[in-house]
Design a protein around this motif. Sequence first.
Motif, mmCIF file in Angstrom:
data_model
loop_
_atom_site.group_PDB
_atom_site.id
_atom_site.type_symbol
_atom_site.label_atom_id
_atom_site.label_comp_id
_atom_site.label_asym_id
_atom_site.label_seq_id
_atom_site.Cartn_x
_atom_site.Cartn_y
_atom_site.Cartn_z
ATOM 1 N N PHE A 1 0.709 -1.159 -0.011
ATOM 2 C CA PHE A 1 0.064 0.121 0.032
ATOM 3 C C PHE A 1 0.735 1.339 0.000
ATOM 4 O O PHE A 1 0.620 2.306 -0.729
ATOM 5 C CB PHE A 1 -0.962 -0.103 1.149
ATOM 6 N N GLY B 1 -0.561 5.423 -1.235
ATOM 7 C CA GLY B 1 0.135 5.239 0.117
ATOM 8 C C GLY B 1 1.249 6.300 0.320
ATOM 9 O O GLY B 1 1.521 6.761 1.292
ATOM 10 N N TRP C 1 -11.737 7.492 5.060
ATOM 11 C CA TRP C 1 -10.801 6.324 5.044
ATOM 12 C C TRP C 1 -11.307 5.017 5.853
ATOM 13 O O TRP C 1 -10.789 3.847 5.454
ATOM 14 C CB TRP C 1 -9.324 6.860 5.590
ATOM 15 N N THR D 1 -7.322 0.223 1.722
ATOM 16 C CA THR D 1 -6.216 0.726 2.387
ATOM 17 C C THR D 1 -6.354 0.000 3.913
ATOM 18 O O THR D 1 -7.245 -0.565 4.120
ATOM 19 C CB THR D 1 -6.512 2.201 2.497
#
Length: 278
Positions: free
Chosen positions: A11, A17, A139, A145
Amino acid sequence: MRRDVLDLRAFYATPLGRSAREMLGRKVEEAWGDARGLDVLGLGYATPFLDLARTSARRVVAAMPATQGVEVWPSGGRNQATLVEETALPFPNAMFDRILAVHALEEADDPAAVLREIWRVMAPSGRLIVAVASRDGLWAGAEGTPFGHGRPFSRHQLEALLREADLEPAGWTRALYAPPMAVMSRWAEGFEQVGARLWPRFAGLILMEAVKQTFAVKPRGNRARVRVFAQGVLSPSPGGPAPVRKAPSGLNAARPLEPSISRPSLESHTPSPARAAP
């Protein structure tokens, strides 16, 4: 179950990332500054944010939970990463001056136990920064993620968890305002500046700094034998109960001793100044 270390490394190699690494790393750098001569611990998967400390600190250790796995870090140098049991760290008491916990609490079986172990290895004047996924942010729902796995936290939930482990919150801030989409990573800097003013509640991460609480040890009293009188030998005074004098008004109740806390470095969630592109 924690995310595998290979997934975490993959990631942080993506454009999204790298943006997260830049935004979060900047907050840590602003909070701690120069770590020269200090002992630093990264717990969870904190290696993307420890490079600056590694250049100046006396000792930097990356401790990665056994259920996550470990990688060799840094690449091309002497290894400074180790596999640990997160609730039984293999370090002596009060060893580290700075501790950074990233990807450490969200997927932990017992987050309070992890924080209590952090308290144990943290120096009395040490400082801890915990970065967790925000419950209100985008997020927390992005399963592509690492921040979209495990339990997210609100600011009040994180404060209560830290205090439960005798860690006193000293400041907090937010990061990651850009939507968790690869196409948005190129505009992450703009989202970071605008989002802090227009929609601060919807940031992806909460960063909270805490210091270690220490308390004075109270002496224990010893038992002593006392003489017990038979009933009726000592009778009450015929004049009624003796008057009780009040304490002088100028005296205040005693307060427990607490360590002096320096001015918090994460004291607001104002946006960070824009950094010039390389």
